[in-house]
Motif scaffolding. Sequence first.
Motif, PDB file in Angstrom:
ATOM      1  N   ALA B  29       0.896  -1.098  -0.258  1.00 51.75           N
ATOM      2  CA  ALA B  29       0.129   0.281  -0.171  1.00 51.75           C
ATOM      3  C   ALA B  29       0.678   1.099   0.682  1.00 51.75           C
ATOM      4  O   ALA B  29       1.869   1.305   0.478  1.00 51.75           O
ATOM      5  CB  ALA B  29      -0.662   0.249   1.298  1.00 51.75           C
ATOM      6  N   PRO B  30       0.569   1.916  -1.274  1.00 50.95           N
ATOM      7  CA  PRO B  30       1.114   3.513  -0.798  1.00 50.95           C
ATOM      8  C   PRO B  30       0.767   4.462   0.414  1.00 50.95           C
ATOM      9  O   PRO B  30      -0.027   4.476   0.709  1.00 50.95           O
ATOM     10  CB  PRO B  30       0.833   4.049  -2.150  1.00 50.95           C
ATOM     11  N   ASP B  31       1.544   5.050   0.565  1.00 52.10           N
ATOM     12  CA  ASP B  31       2.000   6.214   2.023  1.00 52.10           C
ATOM     13  C   ASP B  31       0.620   7.054   1.480  1.00 52.10           C
ATOM     14  O   ASP B  31       0.016   7.582   2.567  1.00 52.10           O
ATOM     15  CB  ASP B  31       2.750   6.397   1.931  1.00 52.10           C
ATOM     16  N   GLU B  32       0.702   7.087   0.125  1.00 47.30           N
ATOM     17  CA  GLU B  32      -0.778   7.928   0.194  1.00 47.30           C
ATOM     18  C   GLU B  32      -1.909   7.735   0.376  1.00 47.30           C
ATOM     19  O   GLU B  32      -2.817   8.395   0.494  1.00 47.30           O
ATOM     20  CB  GLU B  32      -0.804   8.312  -1.912  1.00 47.30           C
ATOM     21  N   PHE B  34      -2.875   6.932   3.198  1.00 40.79           N
ATOM     22  CA  PHE B  34      -2.907   7.290   4.088  1.00 40.79           C
ATOM     23  C   PHE B  34      -2.599   8.439   4.633  1.00 40.79           C
ATOM     24  O   PHE B  34      -3.102   8.680   5.624  1.00 40.79           O
ATOM     25  CB  PHE B  34      -2.301   6.160   5.515  1.00 40.79           C
ATOM     26  N   CYS B  35      -2.909   9.689   3.606  1.00 36.78           N
ATOM     27  CA  CYS B  35      -2.870  11.279   3.958  1.00 36.78           C
ATOM     28  C   CYS B  35      -4.518  10.991   3.783  1.00 36.78           C
ATOM     29  O   CYS B  35      -5.313  10.348   3.241  1.00 36.78           O
ATOM     30  CB  CYS B  35      -2.119  11.484   2.785  1.00 36.78           C
ATOM     31  N   GLU B  36      -4.852  12.137   4.913  1.00 36.29           N
ATOM     32  CA  GLU B  36      -5.511  12.706   4.983  1.00 36.29           C
ATOM     33  C   GLU B  36      -6.133  13.377   2.709  1.00 36.29           C
ATOM     34  O   GLU B  36      -5.133  13.600   2.363  1.00 36.29           O
ATOM     35  CB  GLU B  36      -5.548  13.565   5.708  1.00 36.29           C
TER      36      GLU B  36
END
Lengths: 394, 66
Positions: B29-32, B34-36
């Motif tokens: 899963a890319p970090d993006e 989990f970004c708001e």
Amino acid sequence: MTTVGRCREACALLAVWFAASLASVTQAADAPAIELVGRDPAGHGLVARLQQKTVVIMSGTPEQMGAAHGRLLSEKARHLVNQVVYVVGAADTLRTSRWFFDRMAEIERRAGPHVPQRFFAECDALADASGVSRRDARCANLFPELFHCSGVAVRGKATRDGRVLHARVLDYLRDIQLQNGAVVAVFLPDGYHAWMSLGYAGFVGTVTAMNEKGLAIGEMGGRGEGDWDGMPMSFLLRDVMERAASVDEALAIIRQTPRTCEYYYVLSDKSRNMAALECRPNEVTVLLPGQQHARLPRVPEDCVLISAGDRAQALSRRVQEHYGRIDVPALIEIIKRPVAMNSNLHNAIFAPETGQMWVADAGKKTPACDEPYTCCDMAELLTFYRKTMHAERP
Amino acid sequence: MPGPSTISFEARQASGQIVVRQWQIDTVAPDELFCEPPGLECQDVDRADLERMFAAVLKFALEQLP
């Protein structure tokens, strides 16, 4: 504590009721037995069972009572605080778009200066003894209750024998199973009146109470959320229980105390005085028995009532139907649905002249009004406590 | 799709349908993810409090199962 540890703590909430044993105390032949479940090792409280109800009795200084409360009801208190602070807090955060703990910090900052120190001292001692953080215990006790309830008091021509009877319907949060932590709590604070509350483990305030002087009170929530510059309602009612002996004395305290938000109260006392109050931070309106109000349906002679909408209509109609024949069983019928809402968390019927309080808590899937009632006799509970604690001494 | 494409729910006063556009299983899963969401107001809160809220709500939801 690690994250895993915290989650485990938060999830491990199945109440493990501590070992029950010990003695039972013989009661009058027709009175249900009070069964001793556990004693506070420090000698400032006990837990008992009265029919299906948990009764906790505490005495002493605020620190002693709070610690006894926390020790005797630690599991229930942790569960209740968890439900109120974290489940309701999550819902409140979503509802208001404001972080729950920021709102609670604001309430404590604004209301805190108006709270008698003895209440926070008791709350903190309770937290320390039960393993709840002081912040969470204060949050649970300061949480703004937006109740939608009903209350009615009747006397004289309205009742079968002329005595005053007072019913209180609490419609709030049955869905989150607060009833799992319901207790009849009896407080014997040093230097103040003894009183009993239909309340919850971990809560030191009250919304439903009667004291040893024969003064009873029930609260109904209104609007005004955000007006926090006063004594929180549940602490105000506790202060009334501990210092007032009559409706008139209660009125004086309520008038003199800086108040929060908008609340309604029904009060009654053993002299058969009673009143309904509409309280805002800047004014108190008193409705006397039989006094009409534009926002209420007809209020018969010798009656006061507070409710809203269709529930108020049903309450007024039922009081009139039973007029002159109202006794405890009739009042239990009068406050059944639709007077009580489906969210009905607890009910109490007070008889201030005899110091008795009939209580019902919601079941897992049923409103309180459909559950059996238990009669709590203040004098019997106080006698039980004094005998039990006296017998403990060498 | 390895899972359902729609999930319907009904509560006492609400009902709805969740449309699943894509399932990713056993994937990085890319970090993006989990970004708001952009453009929304954000506030830093205490992680432990937030985790306890999630835990309490999840436990409460499980308790409601018949």
